[in-house]
Enzyme design. Sequence first.
Site, PDB file in Angstrom:
ATOM      1  N   VAL A   1       3.777  10.971   3.195  1.00  0.00           N
ATOM      2  CA  VAL A   1       2.847  11.473   2.200  1.00  0.00           C
ATOM      3  C   VAL A   1       1.637  11.940   2.872  1.00  0.00           C
ATOM      4  O   VAL A   1       0.935  13.175   2.461  1.00  0.00           O
ATOM      5  CB  VAL A   1       2.149  10.341   1.132  1.00  0.00           C
ATOM      6  CG1 VAL A   1       1.152  10.712   0.495  1.00  0.00           C
ATOM      7  CG2 VAL A   1       3.550  10.104   0.372  1.00  0.00           C
ATOM      8  N   GLY A   2       1.047  11.288   4.110  1.00  0.00           N
ATOM      9  CA  GLY A   2       0.106  11.724   4.863  1.00  0.00           C
ATOM     10  C   GLY A   2      -1.306  11.325   4.376  1.00  0.00           C
ATOM     11  O   GLY A   2      -2.317  12.053   4.422  1.00  0.00           O
TER      12      GLY A   2
ATOM     13  N   GLY B   1      12.450   0.246   2.640  1.00  0.00           N
ATOM     14  CA  GLY B   1      13.458   0.017   1.520  1.00  0.00           C
ATOM     15  C   GLY B   1      14.787  -1.177   2.159  1.00  0.00           C
ATOM     16  O   GLY B   1      14.418  -1.428   3.426  1.00  0.00           O
TER      17      GLY B   1
ATOM     18  N   THR C   1       6.181   1.301   8.018  1.00  0.00           N
ATOM     19  CA  THR C   1       7.469   1.923   8.114  1.00  0.00           C
ATOM     20  C   THR C   1       8.001   2.212   9.542  1.00  0.00           C
ATOM     21  O   THR C   1       6.927   2.530  10.395  1.00  0.00           O
ATOM     22  CB  THR C   1       7.488   3.279   7.268  1.00  0.00           C
ATOM     23  OG1 THR C   1       6.667   4.046   7.613  1.00  0.00           O
ATOM     24  CG2 THR C   1       7.410   2.900   5.721  1.00  0.00           C
TER      25      THR C   1
ATOM     26  N   GLY D   1       8.955  -5.248   4.060  1.00  0.00           N
ATOM     27  CA  GLY D   1       9.811  -4.543   4.594  1.00  0.00           C
ATOM     28  C   GLY D   1      11.180  -4.791   4.011  1.00  0.00           C
ATOM     29  O   GLY D   1      11.861  -5.657   4.376  1.00  0.00           O
ATOM     30  N   GLY D   2      11.538  -3.999   2.997  1.00  0.00           N
ATOM     31  CA  GLY D   2      12.629  -3.871   2.338  1.00  0.00           C
ATOM     32  C   GLY D   2      12.913  -4.989   1.299  1.00  0.00           C
ATOM     33  O   GLY D   2      14.084  -5.213   1.089  1.00  0.00           O
TER      34      GLY D   2
ATOM     35  N   SER E   1       0.759  -1.295  -0.128  1.00  0.00           N
ATOM     36  CA  SER E   1      -0.068   0.073  -0.066  1.00  0.00           C
ATOM     37  C   SER E   1       1.034   1.213  -0.098  1.00  0.00           C
ATOM     38  O   SER E   1       1.956   1.359   0.823  1.00  0.00           O
ATOM     39  CB  SER E   1      -0.990  -0.257   1.040  1.00  0.00           C
ATOM     40  OG  SER E   1      -1.474   1.059   1.358  1.00  0.00           O
TER      41      SER E   1
ATOM     42  N   CYS F   1       0.026   4.039  10.111  1.00  0.00           N
ATOM     43  CA  CYS F   1       0.935   5.113   9.396  1.00  0.00           C
ATOM     44  C   CYS F   1       1.384   6.059  10.156  1.00  0.00           C
ATOM     45  O   CYS F   1       0.646   6.585  11.145  1.00  0.00           O
ATOM     46  CB  CYS F   1      -0.264   5.650   8.619  1.00  0.00           C
ATOM     47  SG  CYS F   1       0.312   7.271   7.490  1.00  0.00           S
TER      48      CYS F   1
ATOM     49  N   GLY G   1      -3.730   3.638   0.944  1.00  0.00           N
ATOM     50  CA  GLY G   1      -4.521   3.902   1.923  1.00  0.00           C
ATOM     51  C   GLY G   1      -5.730   4.723   1.765  1.00  0.00           C
ATOM     52  O   GLY G   1      -5.452   5.981   1.408  1.00  0.00           O
TER      53      GLY G   1
END
Lengths: 303, 253
Positions: free
Chosen positions: A71-72, A216, A192, A242-243, A21, A129, A46
């Site tokens: 990004v929010g 990443g 993240t 996750g990466g 996402s 988030c 999202g």
Amino acid sequence: MSDLSVKICGVEFNNPLIAASGTFGFGREFAEFYPLSTLGGISCKGITLKERPGNPAPRIAETEGGILNAVGLQNPGVDHFIEYDLPWLKQQNTRIIANIAGNTQEDYCAMAEKLSDTDVDFIELNISCPNVKSGGVQFGTSCESVGAITAAVRRYCKKPLMVKLSPNVTDIAEIAKSAEFSGADVISMINTLTGMRIDINTGRPIIRNNTGGLSGPAVFPVALRMVWQVYNAVKLPIVAMGGISKWQDAVEMFMAGASALQIGTVLFNDPYAPVKINEGLSAYMDEKGIEKLSDLTGTVKPW
Amino acid sequence: MKKYDTQLFTLVKNERIADGIYDWTVTNDELPKLASCGQFANIKVPGRTLRRPISICDADENSLRLVFQVKGEGTRLMSEMKEGEQVEILAPLGHGFEIEKGKRYCLIGGGIGVPHMLFTAKQCENPLVITGFRNKELVILQDDFKNAGAELVLTTDDGSAGRHGFVTDVLSERLGEIDEVLACGPIPMLKAVAAVCKGKVRCQVSLEERMGCGIGACLVCACKQKPKGSEAFMSQVCRHGPVYDAEEVFFDE
């Protein structure tokens, strides 16, 4: 070519790779590269109950082996998604996961109710988030709040419910247990890790939100460790992310306990990464005589 | 035919043309011919997570010219790449300049925004091109614009080459001769250019922003835009831009 299909909550995915996402929008831009059926599924950007404009720019900064983003939750709102994006997505022969985020428990429940009457295959509860002022991760950092929101949404959600966990917690396994106890069907992890970069010439944070979410290759070992811990703590299937950027990472994630994978940041570096990861996985399975990916899940032999 | 794709290009030229400014020519049989002026390319840099978006300076059937400034680690690595190396490039991307036949255009470039205007100049009839630089050491591409048939004006902030002053000084004097302005450069310059044009001639500006995917999916390169007749929204510089109508963008939000 080996059988790359995986099954989660009885729903079959063509292959284990799901676009994460926020990295893939609602798919249209990536359809320029390949049919979206190249992916097992898409976890959509999202969405919130009402449209959100998101944060001011800059929203991204590079780090060693990764990126920060904030990004929010810019998105057109759940009704727009259902009316304009979902009908097109459902024609792409891939599984569709609706990722929902809200300011209040009521927001989450209202979206789960609306989406339960649509063709989405899963609902992913975004309680992780890190980039919005209210909502998002505030629901995801204690066992009590994760349990409460999962249980509340469960009452309205007729789709398989995937709860996406934040790594910004003391004990992610306890959080996962709380989600499991409260009615989650699947765990997706990790969102993240909160991070920061500063421009040394201006003294300002590079990201306008000051902090952002790190993703990443740099986060891969952290994600892998957390997936392994959660796999040992709950019975639910885990969609791991996750990466992940190459097929070897995918194999490691399965060994740690994943039943399927999400990939995100790697797509910015190489939009064709899903094709390459699937090819690599397939060759590995042939070489090792692995018939189906589920045979690989959780096979790590810890010392 | 795809609108954009990522493919291997061969770096056939990498030349330092001013302090910290490099001039690349890369070749590929499929993608360069799709490019239009005002678009950009997203360059994969070995060892870096993000690609580097670089505006297209010029294009023909099988090559792209990319002129960039070393601003950080990624562009530094690009500047050190050797001729003959393979480079993976995602191109062409973005919404470019809208050019109509029969109009006289004034093209304005400031600093590293100047290269963006060369391919653009080649699509216009007898354009007036105003280029501005901080000083004479940073002046680039003057012969290229002359060879493209443009009427060329050079300005420098310190007067060390060409006319002493800003691009807007020249624009204000010549505004009566032109139908439309196309500009690329630092935000203060773009704001000044847009202010001169406001209410008189249309102005299109090319913006820069930190980008992720480059194709409009990840939403990180946001710019508030209010298209005529519709609501303001956070647009993506990589997809709705990089070229915008100056009247539609909010430079500071």
